[in-house]
Design a protein around this motif. Structure first.
Motif, mmCIF file in Angstrom:
data_model
loop_
_atom_site.group_PDB
_atom_site.id
_atom_site.type_symbol
_atom_site.label_atom_id
_atom_site.label_comp_id
_atom_site.label_asym_id
_atom_site.label_seq_id
_atom_site.Cartn_x
_atom_site.Cartn_y
_atom_site.Cartn_z
ATOM 1 N N THR A 1 0.824 -1.208 0.000
ATOM 2 C CA THR A 1 0.000 0.000 0.000
ATOM 3 C C THR A 1 0.862 1.263 0.000
ATOM 4 O O THR A 1 2.096 1.195 -0.029
ATOM 5 C CB THR A 1 -0.951 -0.010 1.232
ATOM 6 N N ASP A 2 0.178 2.424 0.000
ATOM 7 C CA ASP A 2 0.894 3.700 0.141
ATOM 8 C C ASP A 2 0.071 4.596 1.057
ATOM 9 O O ASP A 2 -0.809 4.097 1.747
ATOM 10 C CB ASP A 2 1.166 4.341 -1.221
ATOM 11 N N PHE A 3 0.306 5.899 1.030
ATOM 12 C CA PHE A 3 -0.402 6.764 1.976
ATOM 13 C C PHE A 3 -1.734 7.286 1.423
ATOM 14 O O PHE A 3 -2.402 8.072 2.082
ATOM 15 C CB PHE A 3 0.484 7.967 2.362
ATOM 16 N N SER A 4 -2.118 6.881 0.198
ATOM 17 C CA SER A 4 -3.368 7.399 -0.360
ATOM 18 C C SER A 4 -4.557 6.625 0.204
ATOM 19 O O SER A 4 -4.388 5.574 0.816
ATOM 20 C CB SER A 4 -3.355 7.283 -1.887
ATOM 21 N N GLN A 5 -5.739 7.125 -0.044
ATOM 22 C CA GLN A 5 -6.962 6.440 0.411
ATOM 23 C C GLN A 5 -7.561 5.593 -0.708
ATOM 24 O O GLN A 5 -8.590 4.955 -0.521
ATOM 25 C CB GLN A 5 -8.005 7.482 0.877
ATOM 26 N N SER A 6 -6.908 5.570 -1.878
ATOM 27 C CA SER A 6 -7.529 4.919 -3.037
ATOM 28 C C SER A 6 -7.750 3.425 -2.839
ATOM 29 O O SER A 6 -8.626 2.846 -3.458
ATOM 30 C CB SER A 6 -6.679 5.174 -4.291
ATOM 31 N N ASP A 7 -6.981 2.788 -1.959
ATOM 32 C CA ASP A 7 -7.179 1.342 -1.769
ATOM 33 C C ASP A 7 -7.864 1.010 -0.443
ATOM 34 O O ASP A 7 -7.886 -0.135 -0.014
ATOM 35 C CB ASP A 7 -5.819 0.616 -1.846
ATOM 36 N N SER A 8 -8.457 2.015 0.230
ATOM 37 C CA SER A 8 -9.006 1.711 1.564
ATOM 38 C C SER A 8 -10.177 0.728 1.506
ATOM 39 O O SER A 8 -10.309 -0.120 2.396
ATOM 40 C CB SER A 8 -9.368 2.960 2.351
ATOM 41 N N GLY A 9 -11.010 0.804 0.439
ATOM 42 C CA GLY A 9 -12.126 -0.150 0.315
ATOM 43 C C GLY A 9 -11.605 -1.569 0.170
ATOM 44 O O GLY A 9 -12.061 -2.503 0.853
ATOM 45 N N GLN A 10 -10.612 -1.712 -0.676
ATOM 46 C CA GLN A 10 -10.033 -3.039 -0.929
ATOM 47 C C GLN A 10 -9.365 -3.580 0.345
ATOM 48 O O GLN A 10 -9.514 -4.752 0.693
ATOM 49 C CB GLN A 10 -9.008 -2.888 -2.050
ATOM 50 N N ILE A 11 -8.673 -2.707 1.053
ATOM 51 C CA ILE A 11 -8.003 -3.129 2.295
ATOM 52 C C ILE A 11 -9.041 -3.557 3.329
ATOM 53 O O ILE A 11 -8.889 -4.582 4.004
ATOM 54 C CB ILE A 11 -7.099 -1.996 2.837
ATOM 55 N N GLU A 12 -10.121 -2.824 3.402
ATOM 56 C CA GLU A 12 -11.168 -3.163 4.377
ATOM 57 C C GLU A 12 -11.724 -4.558 4.096
ATOM 58 O O GLU A 12 -11.895 -5.363 5.011
ATOM 59 C CB GLU A 12 -12.274 -2.109 4.296
ATOM 60 N N THR A 13 -11.959 -4.862 2.826
ATOM 61 C CA THR A 13 -12.476 -6.193 2.467
ATOM 62 C C THR A 13 -11.477 -7.265 2.875
ATOM 63 O O THR A 13 -11.841 -8.297 3.444
ATOM 64 C CB THR A 13 -12.702 -6.263 0.932
ATOM 65 N N ARG A 14 -10.207 -7.024 2.615
ATOM 66 C CA ARG A 14 -9.183 -8.028 2.949
ATOM 67 C C ARG A 14 -9.020 -8.181 4.465
ATOM 68 O O ARG A 14 -8.822 -9.275 4.973
ATOM 69 C CB ARG A 14 -7.848 -7.654 2.291
ATOM 70 N N LEU A 15 -9.139 -7.079 5.195
ATOM 71 C CA LEU A 15 -9.038 -7.173 6.662
ATOM 72 C C LEU A 15 -10.199 -8.002 7.214
ATOM 73 O O LEU A 15 -10.016 -8.867 8.079
ATOM 74 C CB LEU A 15 -9.070 -5.771 7.302
ATOM 75 N N GLY A 16 -11.396 -7.770 6.653
ATOM 76 C CA GLY A 16 -12.573 -8.525 7.107
ATOM 77 C C GLY A 16 -12.378 -10.014 6.871
ATOM 78 O O GLY A 16 -12.637 -10.844 7.754
ATOM 79 N N ALA A 17 -11.880 -10.373 5.682
ATOM 80 C CA ALA A 17 -11.668 -11.790 5.349
ATOM 81 C C ALA A 17 -10.592 -12.384 6.250
ATOM 82 O O ALA A 17 -10.679 -13.550 6.672
ATOM 83 C CB ALA A 17 -11.272 -11.910 3.875
ATOM 84 N N PHE A 18 -9.568 -11.587 6.577
ATOM 85 C CA PHE A 18 -8.478 -12.083 7.418
ATOM 86 C C PHE A 18 -8.976 -12.359 8.846
ATOM 87 O O PHE A 18 -8.621 -13.364 9.461
ATOM 88 C CB PHE A 18 -7.340 -11.053 7.428
ATOM 89 N N ILE A 19 -9.835 -11.477 9.332
ATOM 90 C CA ILE A 19 -10.383 -11.684 10.692
ATOM 91 C C ILE A 19 -11.209 -12.981 10.704
ATOM 92 O O ILE A 19 -11.109 -13.792 11.627
ATOM 93 C CB ILE A 19 -11.243 -10.468 11.118
ATOM 94 N N GLU A 20 -11.989 -13.198 9.635
ATOM 95 C CA GLU A 20 -12.772 -14.458 9.560
ATOM 96 C C GLU A 20 -11.857 -15.656 9.575
ATOM 97 O O GLU A 20 -12.113 -16.659 10.236
ATOM 98 C CB GLU A 20 -13.597 -14.472 8.271
#
Ligand code: BJ8
Length: 381
Positions: A357-376
Motif C-alpha cells: 500500500t501507500d499513503f493514499s486512500q484509493s485502496d481503503s475499500g479493498q483493504i477493508e475487504t481483505r481485513l474482514g476476510a483475514f479476521i474471519e
C-alpha cells in the motif's frame, strides 16, 4: 525574532498550534534536531543539550510537490518526509536546527542529498550488516563523528558526563515505553493497540520540561486498570514490515473497528526495537553503537534476528495472525516478506496477510475487504 513560514495562514488549527508550541520553545532557546530513523543515536542529541524530533512523513501531504524532485516510484515515506520539508508545512522540520540521518535504504540516503539544500544534514554511514568485520568499530566512529557535527552546529561541548546522563535518561524512556506496550500482553488486552501506539508515538514529540517518563507510566497504569466489555474472543494481530505511521488509520484503526486487536508491532516503533538498552557502565560511544547496531531492519544483510524476534513476539503476545505492511517502492521489506510468510504460515501454521500500500486512500475499500476476510480466517482457525 523567529519567522513563520510564508504559507502559515493557510494551515489548519492543529498545525498552527504545533507551530506555535515549537515557536515558543525555540524563542526560549531550545535547539531541535530532526531525525528519520530508529538508528539515530538520540543520546548524543540530548548530550548536546538539544531535543530530537521524528520527522517521517505520515500522510499524503507534500507528496505531489516532492515528486517534482524525486521519482514517483519512491516509497511514500521518503516522498512525504521530503515534501513536508520542501513545502515548509512541517513545523518540526521548519524549526529544526539540523538533521541527523543515516545510510539506510537507497531512496532515503539519496533523498538526504537534496534535503541538505534545505537544512544542514549529517549522514552517518550505517554498516550494511551487523556481523561484518569492523562493523561495530566503524559504527562507533560514526557516532563520534555525528557528535562532532552536533558540537559544531550547536556550538556546544558533548562531555562523557552529559553522554552518560543522556544514556540513563533514554534508557528510562525506553523501559517506560516497553512497559506501556506490554499492557497488550494481557488477554484480552484492556485497551486498543491503536491507543497504546498513540501514546508511545507522542514520546517522539516531547519539547516541554515536564517528565516524559512519568507521563508514559501514568498512561500505562491507567490502561491496566481499564475494564473492557467487548474484549473476549477478538483475534490478536501482530503487525510487521515497514513503519506504519502513514497507514495507521487505514489499516490499524480499521482492523480494530472490524473486530480484531492489534497487540504488537514488529517494527521500529514496537517493543522489538525499544527493548534494547544501552550499557550504562561501558565507554559511552561504543555502548551507544552496540545498542543501535542490534536493530533488526531490513536494510541489514543478513537480517535473521528479525525473524527470531517475530517468533518470540508471537509467543509472548499470544498472536493469532500476522499482517505485513509493505509500502510501495520499499524493496528491502518486500523481499524479506517472503521469509516472514514462510515462517508464519509454514513453520508456525498461523494466518498471514501481506498488504502492499501507500499513503493514499484509493485502496481503503479493498483493504477493508481483505481485513474482514483475514479476521474471519483467524476466527475460524
Ligand atoms: S530502522 S524501518 S526507520 S530504515 S519504508 S524509507 S526502508 S523504502 S523506514 Fe526505516 Fe530506519 Fe529501518 Fe526503521 Fe526505505 Fe523502506 Fe521506505 Fe523505510
Amino acid at each position: 525574532m523567529l519567522s513563520l513560514p510564508k504559507n502559515f495562514e493557510s494551515f489548519n488549527e492543529a498545525r498552527r498550534k504545533s507551530f506555535m508550541a515549537l515557536y515558543n520553545a525555540k524563542e526560549q532557546g531550545k535547539k531541535i534536531i530532526g531525525t528519520f530513523c530508529s538508528y539515530t543515536p538520540v543520546e548524543i542529541i540530548y548530550a548536546a543539550g538539544a531535543v530530537s524530533v521524528g520527522l517521517c512523513g505520515k500522510s499524503e501531504q507534500g507528496i505531489t510537490e516532492a515528486e517534482a524532485h524525486l521519482p514517483k516510484t519512491l516509497c511514500p515515506l521518503i516522498k512525504a518526509s521530503y515534501g513536508m520539508a520542501l513545502t515548509e508545512q512541517c513545523p518540526f522540520f521548519y524549526f529544526s536546527d539540523g538533521i541527523l540521518a543515516e545510510t539506510t535504504c537507497d531512496g532515503k540516503k539519496k533523498m538526504y542529498e537534496l534535503m541538505n539544500f534545505l537544512k544542514p544534514v549529517h549522514v552517518m554511514n550505517l554498516p550494511q550488516g551487523r556481523d561484518q568485520a569492523l562493523a561495530l568499530d566503524s559504527w562507533t566512529e560514526e557516532v563520534k563523528r555525528a557528535a562532532k557535527f552536533l558540537e559544531n552546529l550547536l556550538n556546544v561541548k558533548i562531555t562523557e558526563e552529559k553522554l552518560h546522563d543522556a544514556i540513563v535518561y533514554r534508557n528510562r524512556v525506553r523501559k517506560a515505553i516497553v512497559d506501556l506496550y506490554e499492557v497488550a500482553k494481557l488477554k484480552p488486552s484492556p485497551v486498543s493497540g491503536y491507543e497504546i501506539s498513540t501514546v508511545a508515538e507522542s514520546a517522539d514529540f516531547h519539547f516541554t520540561d515536564d517528565d516524559l517518563v512519568s507521563k508514559i507510566e501514568r498512561a500505562t497504569k491507567e490502561f491496566k486498570q481499564r475494564i473492557r466489555s467487548d474484549g473476549a474472543g477478538r483475534p490478536r494481530v501482530l503487525i510487521t514490515g515497514c513503519p506504519n505511521a502513514g497507514v495507521r488509520d487505514k489499516i490499524i484503526k480499521r482492523l480494530e473497528e472490524l473486530g480484531a486487536d492489534y497487540v504488537c508491532a514488529d517494527n521500529c516503533a514496537g517493543p522489538r526495537t525499544q527493548k534494547f538498552m544501552i550499557d550504562e557502565n561501558s565507554e559511552p560511544y561504543r555502548a551507544i553503537a552496540e545498542r543501535y547496531l542490534k536493530i533488526n531492519c531490513s536494510v541489514m544483510t543478513p537480517n535473521t534476528t528479525r525473524f527470531d524476534d517475530i517468533k518470540a513476539l508471537i509467543q509472548e503476545y499470544q498472536v493469532d495472525g500476522v499482517i505485513e505492511i509493505v509500502l510501495h517502492g520499499c524493496h528491502t521489506f518486500a523481499v524479506e516478506a517472503y521469509t516472514t510468510m514462510n515462517i508464519v504460515q509454514n513453520e508456525l501454521a498461523l494466518p498471514y496477510m501481506r498488504l502492499d500500500t501507500d499513503f493514499s486512500q484509493s485502496d481503503s475499500g479493498q483493504i477493508e475487504t481483505r481485513l474482514g476476510a483475514f479476521i474471519e480466517m483467524m476466527t475460524a482457525a
